[in-house]
Design a protein around this motif. Structure first.
Motif, PDB file in Angstrom:
ATOM      1  N   ASP A 258       0.842  -1.195   0.000  1.00  0.00           N
ATOM      2  CA  ASP A 258       0.000   0.000   0.000  1.00  0.00           C
ATOM      3  C   ASP A 258       0.880   1.248   0.000  1.00  0.00           C
ATOM      4  N   PRO A 259       0.959   1.970  -1.109  1.00  0.00           N
ATOM      5  CA  PRO A 259       1.833   3.149  -1.175  1.00  0.00           C
ATOM      6  C   PRO A 259       1.403   4.280  -0.246  1.00  0.00           C
ATOM      7  N   THR A 260       0.139   4.269   0.208  1.00  0.00           N
ATOM      8  CA  THR A 260      -0.300   5.325   1.129  1.00  0.00           C
ATOM      9  C   THR A 260       0.165   5.063   2.560  1.00  0.00           C
ATOM     10  N   SER A 261       0.846   3.935   2.781  1.00  0.00           N
ATOM     11  CA  SER A 261       1.315   3.598   4.123  1.00  0.00           C
ATOM     12  C   SER A 261       2.595   4.340   4.491  1.00  0.00           C
ATOM     13  N   ARG A 262       3.234   4.963   3.511  1.00  0.00           N
ATOM     14  CA  ARG A 262       4.526   5.598   3.745  1.00  0.00           C
ATOM     15  C   ARG A 262       4.624   6.934   3.014  1.00  0.00           C
ATOM     16  N   ILE A 263       5.383   7.834   3.573  1.00  0.00           N
ATOM     17  CA  ILE A 263       5.694   9.099   2.928  1.00  0.00           C
ATOM     18  C   ILE A 263       7.125   9.008   2.429  1.00  0.00           C
ATOM     19  N   LEU A 264       7.314   9.154   1.132  1.00  0.00           N
ATOM     20  CA  LEU A 264       8.644   9.061   0.548  1.00  0.00           C
ATOM     21  C   LEU A 264       9.342  10.414   0.568  1.00  0.00           C
ATOM     22  N   PHE A 265      10.655  10.367   0.578  1.00  0.00           N
ATOM     23  CA  PHE A 265      11.484  11.569   0.559  1.00  0.00           C
ATOM     24  C   PHE A 265      11.134  12.459  -0.639  1.00  0.00           C
ATOM     25  N   THR A 266      10.715  11.845  -1.726  1.00  0.00           N
ATOM     26  CA  THR A 266      10.438  12.588  -2.966  1.00  0.00           C
ATOM     27  C   THR A 266       8.969  12.943  -3.162  1.00  0.00           C
ATOM     28  N   ASP A 267       8.110  12.613  -2.203  1.00  0.00           N
ATOM     29  CA  ASP A 267       6.681  12.913  -2.364  1.00  0.00           C
ATOM     30  C   ASP A 267       6.441  14.417  -2.470  1.00  0.00           C
ATOM     31  N   SER A 268       5.518  14.794  -3.353  1.00  0.00           N
ATOM     32  CA  SER A 268       5.146  16.201  -3.514  1.00  0.00           C
ATOM     33  C   SER A 268       4.269  16.633  -2.337  1.00  0.00           C
TER      34      SER A 268
END
Length: 385
Positions: A258-268
């Motif tokens: 689930d990609p909404t489970s994490r905030i990536l360094f590159t997220d807008s």
């Protein structure tokens, strides 16, 4: 996954991320009439590593990477810091070659973007320094198989790769020799530079104990006038354990489907907003910090406190009489602000391929020189030179 790899230490900022103790070199003042002689502080060699397995998420950033920058900025002139991108460790689980190559350069760009300065620290790719695997083989030959069987690394890594909880039962299906001996390679990473201090999280303490055991065993087995390897000390610093936004009973992870489970360094900013908006909390009225009974709410409070540098209990007091909407709004703003500058710098550096290659080459040369000094003596002591 971080490979991150005492008496009391020189003070480090409160935003440093692992449980810690500090190492202050002893200062002895000797007086001879009016002249005061001071013994210089003892040199620390600090080493840590990170795997190039995708863009770091918020848990990596708050859990370790900020700490690296603080260690660099707080280091004394006599200290030496090495930060390694550990590609050989990444290979202990299946990797796609093209993606691994890109991830190695992306990770280097991330480290530079957050403030790791190649003029102050040695930044390099582990696989560019072949002595890592040479020393690992020597250490493999003195490592009892029983010690490796007691390591929990392969179980936790296989569980993470299959998106299972850390306490799930795991058999040896999928276990390869590289993953099984992973802690020995980590020991080689540390001992190759005769590191004295290693930043570690709770999940790495067992590895450092093995490293100390192997260093001691080598020193006793291959004696000389002086011991070759120091016994590295855990450089523990207060840790921010960031949990999944969708399942706050487990750590934030790159492997979650689930990609909404994490905030990536590159997220807008918009991606950060949407992910925090759907973060799991609970239906209890009000905001309290209770990691056991309200893990989702506690996780958001932990993130906010880490972003602002405040104590989590002080942060919680600000939300008396407020709801989860207010909390999510402030967390969103804090995360966006914290990541904005590093993210923009990362995007700039990512396009400067020649510069990244130059930094990697120079870092490997500096690391390689130190590594070869160690390996020359290792070869002599074991009878290979």
């Amino acid at each position: 996954m971080l490979v991150s790899f005492v008496s009391s230490f020189r003070p480090v900022s409160q935003r440093i991320i692992f449980p810690h103790c500090r190492h202050l070199s002893t200062t002895l003042a000797l007086r001879t009439e009016s002249v005061k002689h001071v013994v210089p502080p003892k040199k620390r060699v600090i080493l840590s590593g990170i795997q190039p397995t995708g863009i770091p998420h918020l848990g990596n950033y708050l859990g370790a990477l900020i700490n690296w920058v603080q260690l660099q900025n707080d280091a004394g002139p006599e200290d030496e810091l090495l930060f390694s991108i550990v590609g050989w460790h990444a290979m202990t689980l299946p990797q796609k070659p093209k993606e691994l190559m890109e991830s190695r350069m992306d990770m280097l760009a991330v480290l530079l973007a957050i403030g790791i300065d190649p003029k102050k620290s040695i930044v390099f790719h582990q696989n560019d320094v072949l002595q890592h695997t040479e020393l690992a083989w020597v250490l493999n030959c003195i490592t009892p198989i029983g010690k490796l069987r007691r390591m929990t690394t392969w179980k936790s890594r296989l569980a993470a790769s299959k998106n299972l909880t850390e306490d799930a039962e795991m058999d040896e299906t999928g276990l390869n020799v590289g993953l099984f001996t992973y802690p020995v390679l980590m020991s080689a990473d540390i001992l190759l530079y005769r590191a004295t201090h290693v930043p570690v999280g709770d999940d790495q303490t067992q590895h450092l104990e093995l490293c100390r055991d192997l260093a001691d065993q080598f020193n006793r087995t291959y004696k000389a006038k002086h011991r070759l390897f120091p016994l590295p000390i855990a450089l523990n610093t207060p840790s921010k354990r960031i949990l999944s936004l969708r399942d706050p009973t487990s750590k934030m992870s790159k492997s979650s489907p689930d990609p909404t489970s994490r905030i990536l360094f590159t997220d807008s900013p918009s991606e950060i907003t949407s992910k925090i908006r759907v973060a799991v909390t609970d239906s209890i009225a009000g905001i309290t910090y209770d990691p056991v009974h309200r893990p989702g709410t506690a996780n958001l409070l932990t993130i906010l406190a880490a972003c602002t540098g405040e104590d989590v209990h002080q942060v919680t007091k600000r939300f008396e009489g407020k709801n989860h909407g207010a909390l999510k709004s402030e967390v969103t703003e804090a995360v966006q602000e914290m990541l904005r500058g590093p993210r923009e710098e990362y995007e700039r550096l990512k396009e400067q391929k020649d510069y990244l290659l130059k930094v990697a080459k120079e870092g490997a040369e500096r690391a390689g020189e130190k590594a070869e000094v160690t390996m020359r003596e290792v070869r002599q002591r074991v009878g290979l030179a």
